[in-house]
Design an enzyme around this catalytic site. Structure first.
Site, short mmCIF file in Angstrom:
data_model
loop_
_atom_site.label_atom_id
_atom_site.label_comp_id
_atom_site.label_asym_id
_atom_site.label_seq_id
_atom_site.Cartn_x
_atom_site.Cartn_y
_atom_site.Cartn_z
NE ARG A 84 31.00 43.42 37.03
CZ ARG A 84 32.29 43.43 36.32
NH1 ARG A 84 31.82 43.09 35.01
NH2 ARG A 84 33.13 43.31 37.17
NE ARG A 112 43.02 40.76 34.73
CZ ARG A 112 41.46 39.79 34.83
NH1 ARG A 112 41.30 39.29 33.76
NH2 ARG A 112 40.95 40.26 35.95
P1 ADP Z 1 36.82 42.07 35.75
O1 ADP Z 1 35.69 42.39 35.63
O2 ADP Z 1 38.13 42.50 36.91
O3 ADP Z 1 37.68 41.64 34.72
P2 ADP Z 1 37.40 39.28 36.44
O4 ADP Z 1 36.56 38.26 36.43
O5 ADP Z 1 38.18 38.97 34.83
O6 ADP Z 1 37.32 40.76 36.53
O7 ADP Z 1 38.07 38.27 37.44
C1 ADP Z 1 38.45 38.70 39.02
C2 ADP Z 1 39.72 38.46 39.21
O8 ADP Z 1 40.10 37.20 39.49
C3 ADP Z 1 40.56 39.58 39.57
O9 ADP Z 1 40.68 40.90 40.09
C4 ADP Z 1 41.79 38.42 39.69
O10 ADP Z 1 41.88 38.68 41.47
C5 ADP Z 1 41.54 37.43 38.99
N1 ADP Z 1 41.85 36.82 38.05
C6 ADP Z 1 41.14 36.53 36.79
N2 ADP Z 1 41.70 36.55 35.62
C7 ADP Z 1 43.29 36.39 36.40
C8 ADP Z 1 44.69 35.80 35.64
N3 ADP Z 1 43.82 35.70 34.05
N4 ADP Z 1 44.99 36.75 36.01
C9 ADP Z 1 45.29 36.52 36.95
N5 ADP Z 1 44.08 37.01 38.17
C10 ADP Z 1 43.14 36.42 37.51
#
Ligand code: ADP
Ligand code: ZN
Length: 212
Positions: free
Chosen positions: A118, A84
């Site tokens: 969702r 990310r």
């Molecule tokens: P989205 O539906 O926004 O893609 P995710 O389910 O992938 O959300 O992630 C939910 C939360 O978990 C993010 O908002 C963040 O706080 C944390 N997170 C997930 N992946 C990462 C990452 N690669 N780096 C930093 N934080 C992460």
């Protein structure tokens, strides 16, 4: 899989997991599991996830590293939600080889509508949408009978923040992977396009790149 929140990364990745037989690794799921288990680490990262902010790079990189060391990753894996940030991408380059980066392009209106509708299964993580991808029985997972719930970061304020964070921190990865010639664009401009249609496009791309 690269793309804004709500682009369908998890939905497509879980279908590709069934078709290709390689694990679907969602760092979002890893973060939510850690929070649910109320570990020390879970308590520390909850405050970021609640606000729609990114968990610090060192923590998420460590969690991903541990996951990639498991034997089921030996023949490949699909990453959803990682990297990310540029620094996460650089860390990933050191621990693994990425073959293809699928960049999901979805207009903002679709994202907001999708995320607000969702629901997710508490037990198996399956994703549904109350407008476009309804479960057969309200509130119950088709796969496993588990309870469906709305993620609390799927509310308008937090969605807005997650989109901001995506633009600022994650979008630069598009250029990063373009330069490495790994980026493949996938388009979804219509809310009602069924996941199968997009998955077919993805399989075509993987076929062309020889990674299927
Ligand atoms: P989205 O539906 O926004 O893609 P995710 O389910 O992938 O959300 O992630 C939910 C939360 O978990 C993010 O908002 C963040 O706080 C944390 N997170 C997930 N992946 C990462 C990452 N690669 N780096 C930093 N934080 C992460
Ligand atoms: Zn389920």
């Amino acid at each position: 899989m690269l793309g804004p929140p709500g682009a369908g990364k998890g939905t497509y990745a879980s279908r590709l997991n069934t078709i290709l037989g390689v694990p679907h690794i969602s760092t979002g799921d890893i973060v939510r599991d850690e929070i649910k288990a109320q570990t020390e680490l879970g308590k520390k990262i909850k405050k970021y996830s609640d606000k729609g902010e990114l968990v610090p790079d060192e923590i998420i990189i460590q969690l991903l590293k541990e996951r990639l060391e498991k034997p089921d990753c030996g023949k490949g894996f699909i990453l959803d939600g990682f990297p990310r940030t540029i620094s996460q991408a650089e860390a990933l380059d050191k621990i693994s080889n990425i073959d293809v980066v699928l960049n999901l392009n979805v207009p903002d209106e679709i994202i907001v509508t999708r995320l607000s509708n969702r629901v997710t299964c508490r037990k198996c993580g399956a994703i549904y949408n109350l407008l476009t991808l309804k479960p057969k029985r309200e509130g119950v997972c088709d796969n496993c009978g588990g309870e469906l719930y709305q993620r609390h970061d799927d509310n308008p304020d937090v969605i807005k923040e997650r989109l901001n964070v995506y633009r600022e921190k994650t979008q630069p990865l598009i250029d990063y992977y373009k330069k490495k010639r790994l980026l493949k664009d996938v388009w979804c401009k219509d809310l009602m396009t069924p996941p199968e249609t997009v998955v077919e496009k993805i399989l075509e791309i993987l076929g062309e790149t020889g990674k299927n």
